[in-house]
Design a protein around this motif. Structure first.
Motif, mmCIF file in Angstrom:
data_model
loop_
_atom_site.group_PDB
_atom_site.id
_atom_site.type_symbol
_atom_site.label_atom_id
_atom_site.label_comp_id
_atom_site.label_asym_id
_atom_site.label_seq_id
_atom_site.Cartn_x
_atom_site.Cartn_y
_atom_site.Cartn_z
ATOM 1 N N PHE A 104 13.736 -15.641 33.954
ATOM 2 C CA PHE A 104 13.450 -15.867 35.251
ATOM 3 C C PHE A 104 12.194 -14.657 35.641
ATOM 4 O O PHE A 104 12.956 -13.234 35.263
ATOM 5 C CB PHE A 104 14.121 -16.033 36.416
ATOM 6 C CG PHE A 104 15.009 -17.247 36.116
ATOM 7 C CD1 PHE A 104 14.481 -18.327 36.845
ATOM 8 C CD2 PHE A 104 16.026 -17.286 35.545
ATOM 9 C CE1 PHE A 104 15.166 -19.637 36.579
ATOM 10 C CE2 PHE A 104 16.880 -18.295 35.333
ATOM 11 C CZ PHE A 104 16.524 -19.483 35.661
ATOM 12 N N ALA A 105 11.188 -14.539 36.241
ATOM 13 C CA ALA A 105 10.427 -13.476 36.216
ATOM 14 C C ALA A 105 9.113 -13.358 37.387
ATOM 15 O O ALA A 105 8.746 -14.828 37.625
ATOM 16 C CB ALA A 105 9.668 -12.771 35.114
ATOM 17 N N THR A 106 8.868 -12.671 38.175
ATOM 18 C CA THR A 106 7.880 -12.722 39.173
ATOM 19 C C THR A 106 6.827 -11.449 38.593
ATOM 20 O O THR A 106 6.612 -10.523 39.005
ATOM 21 C CB THR A 106 8.003 -12.484 40.616
ATOM 22 O OG1 THR A 106 9.005 -11.349 40.693
ATOM 23 C CG2 THR A 106 8.641 -13.785 41.074
ATOM 24 N N ALA A 165 11.469 -9.591 33.486
ATOM 25 C CA ALA A 165 12.351 -10.926 33.249
ATOM 26 C C ALA A 165 13.913 -10.620 33.377
ATOM 27 O O ALA A 165 14.386 -9.594 32.983
ATOM 28 C CB ALA A 165 12.112 -11.655 31.978
ATOM 29 N N ILE A 166 14.534 -11.536 34.078
ATOM 30 C CA ILE A 166 16.239 -11.360 34.232
ATOM 31 C C ILE A 166 16.652 -12.706 33.469
ATOM 32 O O ILE A 166 16.052 -13.709 33.605
ATOM 33 C CB ILE A 166 16.729 -11.309 35.811
ATOM 34 C CG1 ILE A 166 16.274 -12.686 36.622
ATOM 35 C CG2 ILE A 166 15.929 -10.416 36.444
ATOM 36 C CD1 ILE A 166 16.897 -12.796 37.731
ATOM 37 N N SER A 167 18.018 -12.295 33.122
ATOM 38 C CA SER A 167 18.616 -13.281 32.440
ATOM 39 C C SER A 167 19.008 -14.532 33.311
ATOM 40 O O SER A 167 19.109 -14.332 34.379
ATOM 41 C CB SER A 167 19.635 -12.948 31.558
ATOM 42 O OG SER A 167 20.609 -12.311 32.181
ATOM 43 N N ALA A 168 19.472 -15.881 32.738
ATOM 44 C CA ALA A 168 19.989 -16.533 33.524
ATOM 45 C C ALA A 168 21.411 -16.456 34.123
ATOM 46 O O ALA A 168 21.491 -16.600 35.304
ATOM 47 C CB ALA A 168 20.191 -18.001 32.720
ATOM 48 N N PRO A 169 22.107 -15.646 33.227
ATOM 49 C CA PRO A 169 23.576 -15.111 34.136
ATOM 50 C C PRO A 169 23.017 -14.201 35.315
ATOM 51 O O PRO A 169 23.980 -14.210 36.367
ATOM 52 C CB PRO A 169 24.225 -14.295 32.810
ATOM 53 C CG PRO A 169 23.703 -15.062 31.625
ATOM 54 C CD PRO A 169 22.381 -15.410 31.804
#
Length: 271
Positions: free
Chosen positions: A142-144, A178-182
């Motif tokens: 996920f990212a903005t 971006a960050i991971s799902a966890p």
């Protein structure tokens, strides 16, 4: 390369995979499910229609392909820079339409669950944050990242900042990483992380659990949740107290309490 399915193909696929559970699938995999104006309008129409459908208990939003959604369609936006106003009118209309979609999901009387099997960025991340619940693949991220291309993710920020702690939201918005799902689950952006092949199944499990409840009770509860969240504490309690009274006067509340006291399954009203 074509940026979407053949002409005439729906941009949002609809499937009621089992009674009461609707699946809306973003269908622009060649364009990484970018939120074009047409897709936004189609998804908005679908959500509004399902909100009014008494047979539907829960909605799942999924996506074809490896990307859940890359956000706004930058090619479409850029094409309108040749408009007489430099694209300003189209940009405004698009952002307003997208905001209306997000508000429509919040206002929808049915819980909306995001089933995220791939990357969700910018307005795609906003869509995940806006849904009431979210299941993500352990390989999703996920990212903005708008800040990286000179376009701060201001509208995604609205949903993001209402889901994750302020410092985490600012980290995503300012760094564009971006960050991971966890990590997304730790932040509060998603509820559950599962293997990629189990994403839709887990979303269905959540939808089935919701579908087993009183539709009227779930609807009043969702409305109350978002309304009280925007109020000061005292006003929130006053509002919630009135909503409890309104709920108590419904037939399903009477039936549910009686069933509990009598140790029998409740028989909910159909709508």
């Amino acid at each position: 390369m074509q940026d979407g399915p053949p002409a005439g193909t729906p941009l949002v696929l609809f499937n009621e995979i089992e009674p009461g559970i609707a699946i809306l699938t973003l269908n622009r995999p060649q364009a990484r499910n970018a939120l074009s104006r047409a897709l936004i309008d189609e998804l908005t129409t679908r959500v509004e229609s399902l909100s009014r459908d008494d047979a539907i208990a829960a909605i799942i939003v999924a996506a074809e392909g490896k990307v859940f959604s890359s956000g706004h369609d930058l090619k479409e936006l850029t094409a309108h820079r040749s408009d007489p106003d430099g694209g300003q009118g189209f940009f405004r209309e698009t952002m307003q339409a997208c905001s209306a979609l997000m508000r429509g999901i919040v206002a929808c009387r049915k819980p909306v669950i995001a089933a995220v099997a791939g990357r969700a960025t910018a307005a795609g991340c906003q869509l995940v944050a806006t849904c009431d619940l979210a299941v993500a693949a352990d390989t999703a991220d996920f990212a903005t990242p708008g800040v990286n291309i000179g376009l701060f993710c201001s509208t995604p920020m609205v949903a993001l900042s209402r889901n994750v702690p302020r410092k985490r939201a600012m980290e995503m918005l300012l760094l564009g990483e971006a960050i991971s799902a966890p990590d997304a689950m730790t932040y509060g952006l998603v509820n559950r992380v599962v293997p990629a092949q189990d994403v839709l199944g887990e979303a269905l499990n959540m939808a089935r659990a919701i579908a087993a409840k009183s539709k009227a009770t779930v609807a009043i509860g969702k409305e109350a949740f978002y309304a009280q969240a925007e109020l000061p504490l005292n006003e929130a309690y006053d509002f919630a107290s009135e909503m409890m009274v309104k709920n108590m006067m419904q037939g399903d509340a009477e039936e549910g309490i009686c069933a509990f006291l009598e140790k029998r399954p409740a028989q909910w009203q159909k709508s």
